[in-house]
Design a protein around this motif. Structure first.
Motif, mmCIF file in Angstrom:
data_model
loop_
_atom_site.group_PDB
_atom_site.id
_atom_site.type_symbol
_atom_site.label_atom_id
_atom_site.label_comp_id
_atom_site.label_asym_id
_atom_site.label_seq_id
_atom_site.Cartn_x
_atom_site.Cartn_y
_atom_site.Cartn_z
ATOM 1 N N LEU A 218 0.770 -1.388 0.039
ATOM 2 C CA LEU A 218 0.142 -0.057 -0.101
ATOM 3 C C LEU A 218 0.987 1.327 -0.063
ATOM 4 O O LEU A 218 0.187 2.471 0.354
ATOM 5 N N ALA A 219 1.992 1.103 -0.153
ATOM 6 C CA ALA A 219 3.012 2.274 -0.317
ATOM 7 C C ALA A 219 2.680 3.169 -1.662
ATOM 8 O O ALA A 219 2.422 2.511 -2.355
ATOM 9 N N GLY A 220 2.214 4.477 -1.268
ATOM 10 C CA GLY A 220 1.787 5.130 -2.637
ATOM 11 C C GLY A 220 0.551 5.034 -2.996
ATOM 12 O O GLY A 220 0.120 5.207 -4.182
ATOM 13 N N ILE A 221 -0.426 4.205 -2.340
ATOM 14 C CA ILE A 221 -1.651 3.940 -2.828
ATOM 15 C C ILE A 221 -2.605 5.004 -3.208
ATOM 16 O O ILE A 221 -3.344 4.896 -4.026
ATOM 17 N N PHE A 222 -2.525 6.021 -2.524
ATOM 18 C CA PHE A 222 -3.479 7.239 -2.687
ATOM 19 C C PHE A 222 -3.056 7.754 -4.015
ATOM 20 O O PHE A 222 -2.025 8.132 -4.616
ATOM 21 N N ASN A 223 -4.303 7.733 -4.800
ATOM 22 C CA ASN A 223 -4.095 8.307 -6.268
ATOM 23 C C ASN A 223 -3.531 7.341 -7.112
ATOM 24 O O ASN A 223 -3.070 7.643 -8.381
ATOM 25 N N ARG A 224 -3.214 6.080 -6.763
ATOM 26 C CA ARG A 224 -2.691 4.941 -7.571
ATOM 27 C C ARG A 224 -3.807 4.248 -8.338
ATOM 28 O O ARG A 224 -4.877 4.098 -7.756
ATOM 29 N N GLN A 225 -3.464 3.968 -9.523
ATOM 30 C CA GLN A 225 -4.394 3.100 -10.400
ATOM 31 C C GLN A 225 -4.679 1.854 -9.691
ATOM 32 O O GLN A 225 -3.754 1.072 -8.870
ATOM 33 N N ALA A 226 -6.136 1.427 -9.709
ATOM 34 C CA ALA A 226 -6.421 0.056 -8.957
ATOM 35 C C ALA A 226 -5.561 -1.321 -9.716
ATOM 36 O O ALA A 226 -5.395 -1.124 -10.841
ATOM 37 N N ALA A 227 -5.303 -1.914 -9.044
ATOM 38 C CA ALA A 227 -4.735 -3.221 -9.287
ATOM 39 C C ALA A 227 -3.559 -3.180 -10.470
ATOM 40 O O ALA A 227 -3.576 -3.730 -11.389
ATOM 41 N N ILE A 228 -2.656 -2.332 -10.427
ATOM 42 C CA ILE A 228 -1.423 -2.063 -11.237
ATOM 43 C C ILE A 228 0.104 -2.783 -10.405
ATOM 44 O O ILE A 228 0.872 -2.804 -11.316
#
Ligand code: HEC
Length: 154
Positions: free
Chosen positions: A85-95
């Motif tokens: 979950l590092a960098g999860i915010f504003n990350r594309q889902a399931a990449i």
């Protein structure tokens, strides 16, 4: 000296100590001791807005205990059962390449913003039916908001 006189002297001594004590209180301490309900609402709101973030993040960090069995939160440590979950915010889902996603989540095309995370954390299957994230959900909105504030810092 009769007993009435003694009582009057004693009361005077106590009064002097109390007055002296109050006068000696540092101003900051006196301010801290004022109950918050006596602040004018506008001042109180401003103070809360200014201090909400660090407190909210700290609370979210504590709530992350519900996630850490399945999710790493440091960029270096790779994925566990669930994606890192590092960098999860504003990350594309399931990449994430090194993570095993369900077909259901892989089929999604969105980024993890506040709104998506809020629905997800309330009940993952409401956002992505068929997801493999087995998590009962956080029913309380304040807890989800705190956790999202923390996720933004990862
Ligand atoms: C029992 C293990 C487990 C727990 C507990 C868990 N998750 Fe997950 N999580 C997963 C799995 C597995 C996936 C992948 C889901 C899929 O592919 O459908 C996932 C996916 C996610 C994703 C999407 C990641 C991406 O790359 O798109 C987010 C965001 C997420 N979890 C957040 C959380 C948070 C925050 C918590 C704590 C409240 C939590 N999860 C608790 C297992 C878990």
């Amino acid at each position: 000296m009769n007993s009435t006189t003694r009582t009057i002297i004693a009361a005077g001594a106590v009064g002097a100590v109390l007055l002296g004590g109050t006068a000696a209180l540092p101003l900051t301490l006196a301010a801290q001791q004022a109950p918050p309900t006596q602040d004018p609402p506008s001042a109180r709101d401003t103070a809360q807005a200014a201090s909400a973030n660090p407190r909210l993040i700290a609370r979210g960090k504590r709530l992350y205990i519900f996630c850490q069995a399945c999710h790493a939160a440091e960029a270096v440590s790779g994925s566990k059962i669930g994606p890192n979950l590092a960098g999860i915010f504003n990350r594309q889902a399931a990449i994430l390449e090194d993570s095993v996603y369900s077909d259901a989540l892989k089929g999604q095309d969105f980024v993890w913003d506040e709104e998506k995370l809020d629905v997800w954390l309330q009940r993952p299957a409401n956002l992505v039916p068929g997801t493999s994230m087995v998590f009962a959900g956080l029913p309380r909105e304040e807890n989800r908001a705190a956790l999202i504030a923390y996720l933004k810092t990862l």
